[in-house]
Write a protein that holds these residues in place. Structure first.
Motif, PDB file in Angstrom:
ATOM      1  N   LEU A   1       5.231  -1.562  -8.476  1.00 45.72           N
ATOM      2  CA  LEU A   1       5.652  -0.841  -7.278  1.00 45.72           C
ATOM      3  C   LEU A   1       6.731   0.183  -7.601  1.00 45.72           C
ATOM      4  CD1 LEU A   1       5.745  -0.454  -4.152  1.00 45.72           C
ATOM      5  CD2 LEU A   1       7.480  -2.251  -4.129  1.00 45.72           C
ATOM      6  N   THR A   2       7.774  -0.227  -8.293  1.00 46.79           N
ATOM      7  CA  THR A   2       8.877   0.689  -8.583  1.00 46.79           C
ATOM      8  C   THR A   2       8.486   1.729  -9.635  1.00 46.79           C
ATOM      9  OG1 THR A   2       9.817  -1.009 -10.036  1.00 46.79           O
ATOM     10  CG2 THR A   2      10.754  -0.811  -7.831  1.00 46.79           C
ATOM     11  N   LYS A   3       7.542   1.404 -10.518  1.00 49.00           N
ATOM     12  CA  LYS A   3       7.023   2.410 -11.449  1.00 49.00           C
ATOM     13  C   LYS A   3       6.331   3.522 -10.670  1.00 49.00           C
ATOM     14  CE  LYS A   3       6.088  -0.463 -15.486  1.00 49.00           C
ATOM     15  NZ  LYS A   3       5.013  -1.060 -16.299  1.00 49.00           N
ATOM     16  N   MET A   4       5.556   3.138  -9.650  1.00 50.14           N
ATOM     17  CA  MET A   4       4.841   4.135  -8.848  1.00 50.14           C
ATOM     18  C   MET A   4       5.784   4.969  -7.992  1.00 50.14           C
ATOM     19  SD  MET A   4       1.455   2.019  -7.754  1.00 50.14           S
ATOM     20  CE  MET A   4       0.637   3.432  -7.024  1.00 50.14           C
ATOM     21  N   LEU A   5       6.931   4.415  -7.636  1.00 46.06           N
ATOM     22  CA  LEU A   5       7.906   5.117  -6.804  1.00 46.06           C
ATOM     23  C   LEU A   5       9.030   5.743  -7.629  1.00 46.06           C
ATOM     24  CD1 LEU A   5       8.229   2.511  -3.907  1.00 46.06           C
ATOM     25  CD2 LEU A   5       6.923   4.642  -3.904  1.00 46.06           C
ATOM     26  N   LYS A   6       8.838   5.857  -8.934  1.00 47.92           N
ATOM     27  CA  LYS A   6       9.876   6.330  -9.851  1.00 47.92           C
ATOM     28  C   LYS A   6      10.501   7.655  -9.404  1.00 47.92           C
ATOM     29  CE  LYS A   6       9.171   8.323 -13.966  1.00 47.92           C
ATOM     30  NZ  LYS A   6       8.750   8.491 -15.344  1.00 47.92           N
TER      31      LYS A   6
ATOM     32  N   SER B   1       0.853  -1.186   0.000  1.00 47.57           N
ATOM     33  CA  SER B   1       0.000   0.000   0.000  1.00 47.57           C
ATOM     34  C   SER B   1       0.890   1.237   0.000  1.00 47.57           C
ATOM     35  CB  SER B   1      -0.953   0.006   1.197  1.00 47.57           C
ATOM     36  OG  SER B   1      -0.237   0.027   2.400  1.00 47.57           O
ATOM     37  N   ILE B   2       0.446   2.257  -0.718  1.00 49.58           N
ATOM     38  CA  ILE B   2       1.205   3.493  -0.846  1.00 49.58           C
ATOM     39  C   ILE B   2       0.278   4.656  -0.521  1.00 49.58           C
ATOM     40  CG2 ILE B   2       2.491   5.004  -2.412  1.00 49.58           C
ATOM     41  CD1 ILE B   2       3.141   2.534  -4.091  1.00 49.58           C
ATOM     42  N   LEU B   3       0.711   5.501   0.408  1.00 54.62           N
ATOM     43  CA  LEU B   3      -0.024   6.705   0.772  1.00 54.62           C
ATOM     44  C   LEU B   3       0.845   7.883   0.353  1.00 54.62           C
ATOM     45  CD1 LEU B   3      -2.422   8.017   2.269  1.00 54.62           C
ATOM     46  CD2 LEU B   3      -1.076   7.835   4.361  1.00 54.62           C
ATOM     47  N   THR B   4       0.297   8.758  -0.493  1.00 53.12           N
ATOM     48  CA  THR B   4       1.066   9.864  -1.041  1.00 53.12           C
ATOM     49  C   THR B   4       0.475  11.199  -0.602  1.00 53.12           C
ATOM     50  OG1 THR B   4       1.619   8.549  -2.992  1.00 53.12           O
ATOM     51  CG2 THR B   4       1.921  10.910  -3.173  1.00 53.12           C
ATOM     52  N   PHE B   5       1.333  12.074  -0.085  1.00 52.71           N
ATOM     53  CA  PHE B   5       0.958  13.443   0.250  1.00 52.71           C
ATOM     54  C   PHE B   5       1.723  14.367  -0.688  1.00 52.71           C
ATOM     55  CE2 PHE B   5       0.504  11.262   4.321  1.00 52.71           C
ATOM     56  CZ  PHE B   5      -0.777  11.657   4.694  1.00 52.71           C
ATOM     57  N   ILE B   6       1.007  15.290  -1.317  1.00 52.80           N
ATOM     58  CA  ILE B   6       1.663  16.292  -2.147  1.00 52.80           C
ATOM     59  C   ILE B   6       1.324  17.656  -1.551  1.00 52.80           C
ATOM     60  CG2 ILE B   6       1.852  17.328  -4.429  1.00 52.80           C
ATOM     61  CD1 ILE B   6       1.081  14.574  -5.567  1.00 52.80           C
ATOM     62  N   LEU B   7       2.342  18.347  -1.083  1.00 50.63           N
ATOM     63  CA  LEU B   7       2.188  19.666  -0.489  1.00 50.63           C
ATOM     64  C   LEU B   7       2.867  20.688  -1.390  1.00 50.63           C
ATOM     65  CD1 LEU B   7       3.195  18.703   3.145  1.00 50.63           C
ATOM     66  CD2 LEU B   7       0.887  18.904   2.234  1.00 50.63           C
ATOM     67  N   GLU B   8       2.240  21.841  -1.539  1.00 50.45           N
ATOM     68  CA  GLU B   8       2.832  22.899  -2.347  1.00 50.45           C
ATOM     69  C   GLU B   8       2.971  24.162  -1.504  1.00 50.45           C
ATOM     70  OE1 GLU B   8       1.116  21.781  -6.744  1.00 50.45           O
ATOM     71  OE2 GLU B   8       0.203  23.412  -5.634  1.00 50.45           O
TER      72      GLU B   8
ATOM     73  N   LYS C   1       6.668  16.133  -2.186  1.00 51.67           N
ATOM     74  CA  LYS C   1       5.922  14.882  -2.240  1.00 51.67           C
ATOM     75  C   LYS C   1       6.477  13.929  -1.189  1.00 51.67           C
ATOM     76  CE  LYS C   1       4.555  11.438  -5.662  1.00 51.67           C
ATOM     77  NZ  LYS C   1       4.722  11.056  -7.069  1.00 51.67           N
ATOM     78  N   THR C   2       5.593  13.425  -0.337  1.00 47.21           N
ATOM     79  CA  THR C   2       5.983  12.468   0.686  1.00 47.21           C
ATOM     80  C   THR C   2       5.175  11.196   0.488  1.00 47.21           C
ATOM     81  OG1 THR C   2       6.473  14.238   2.243  1.00 47.21           O
ATOM     82  CG2 THR C   2       6.141  12.049   3.169  1.00 47.21           C
ATOM     83  N   GLN C   3       5.851  10.061   0.468  1.00 51.80           N
ATOM     84  CA  GLN C   3       5.168   8.791   0.280  1.00 51.80           C
ATOM     85  C   GLN C   3       5.477   7.855   1.440  1.00 51.80           C
ATOM     86  OE1 GLN C   3       6.705   7.917  -3.720  1.00 51.80           O
ATOM     87  NE2 GLN C   3       4.598   8.052  -4.413  1.00 51.80           N
ATOM     88  N   PHE C   4       4.425   7.232   1.944  1.00 54.14           N
ATOM     89  CA  PHE C   4       4.567   6.194   2.946  1.00 54.14           C
ATOM     90  C   PHE C   4       4.183   4.888   2.276  1.00 54.14           C
ATOM     91  CE2 PHE C   4       3.706  10.051   5.318  1.00 54.14           C
ATOM     92  CZ  PHE C   4       4.693  10.000   6.281  1.00 54.14           C
ATOM     93  N   VAL C   5       5.085   3.926   2.320  1.00 55.10           N
ATOM     94  CA  VAL C   5       4.866   2.664   1.621  1.00 55.10           C
ATOM     95  C   VAL C   5       4.895   1.524   2.634  1.00 55.10           C
ATOM     96  CG1 VAL C   5       5.703   1.158  -0.220  1.00 55.10           C
ATOM     97  CG2 VAL C   5       6.032   3.624  -0.397  1.00 55.10           C
ATOM     98  N   ASP C   6       3.830   0.746   2.651  1.00 59.85           N
ATOM     99  CA  ASP C   6       3.780  -0.449   3.484  1.00 59.85           C
ATOM    100  C   ASP C   6       3.950  -1.632   2.537  1.00 59.85           C
ATOM    101  OD1 ASP C   6       3.388  -2.421   5.348  1.00 59.85           O
ATOM    102  OD2 ASP C   6       1.245  -2.052   5.587  1.00 59.85           O
ATOM    103  N   LEU C   7       5.088  -2.301   2.640  1.00 59.28           N
ATOM    104  CA  LEU C   7       5.385  -3.398   1.723  1.00 59.28           C
ATOM    105  C   LEU C   7       4.928  -4.721   2.305  1.00 59.28           C
ATOM    106  CD1 LEU C   7       9.024  -2.375   0.761  1.00 59.28           C
ATOM    107  CD2 LEU C   7       6.941  -2.006  -0.559  1.00 59.28           C
ATOM    108  N   ALA C   8       4.343  -5.526   1.458  1.00 63.95           N
ATOM    109  CA  ALA C   8       4.018  -6.892   1.862  1.00 63.95           C
ATOM    110  C   ALA C   8       5.325  -7.656   1.997  1.00 63.95           C
ATOM    111  CB  ALA C   8       3.127  -7.541   0.807  1.00 63.95           C
TER     112      ALA C   8
END
Length: 115
Positions: free
Chosen positions: A94-99, A9-16, A37-44
């Motif tokens: 997963l890595t495409k989303m975290l590019k 699961s990936i939770l993304t925050f984008i602050l400007e 951009k801050t991303q929190f990733v919970d990996l299986a």
């Protein structure tokens, strides 16, 4: 996958940050934007196929997760090299989303919980 516990699961925050910048040459104000951009990733977790004894769809999910974790490890390893080479981020979703995370200008913090 909403029906399985085997997923990332990936939770993304984008602050400007927006602020006014005066442009003396044109005698008007402009707006500057600094994105963050801050991303929190919970990996299986990865599993061994022989130990888990799963079959069918669960086996496909397990193989997919193991592949994505392996690809993530390869990307992080390449970034740690003195002269970073090709990043294989296209090898998994997963890595495409975290590019954007795989860049020199990015702070990457990894917390690992092994149980």
């Amino acid at each position: 996958n909403e029906y399985s516990s085997r997923s990332h699961s990936i939770l993304t925050f984008i602050l400007e940050k927006r602020f006014e910048v005066s442009n003396l040459e044109f005698h008007k104000n402009a707006q500057a934007i600094i994105p963050n951009k801050t991303q929190f990733v919970d990996l299986a977790g990865s599993e061994r196929v022989k130990r888990s004894k799963v079959i069918g769809q669960a086996l496909k999910e397990m193989n997919s997760i193991n592949l994505s974790l392996s690809t993530l490890g390869k990307c992080i390893r390449v970034l740690g090299e003195d002269a970073p080479g090709f990043l294989p981020f296209r090898d998994s979703i997963l890595t495409k989303m975290l590019k954007d995370t795989f860049s020199i200008d990015v702070n990457l913090n990894v917390l690992i919980n092994i149980s």
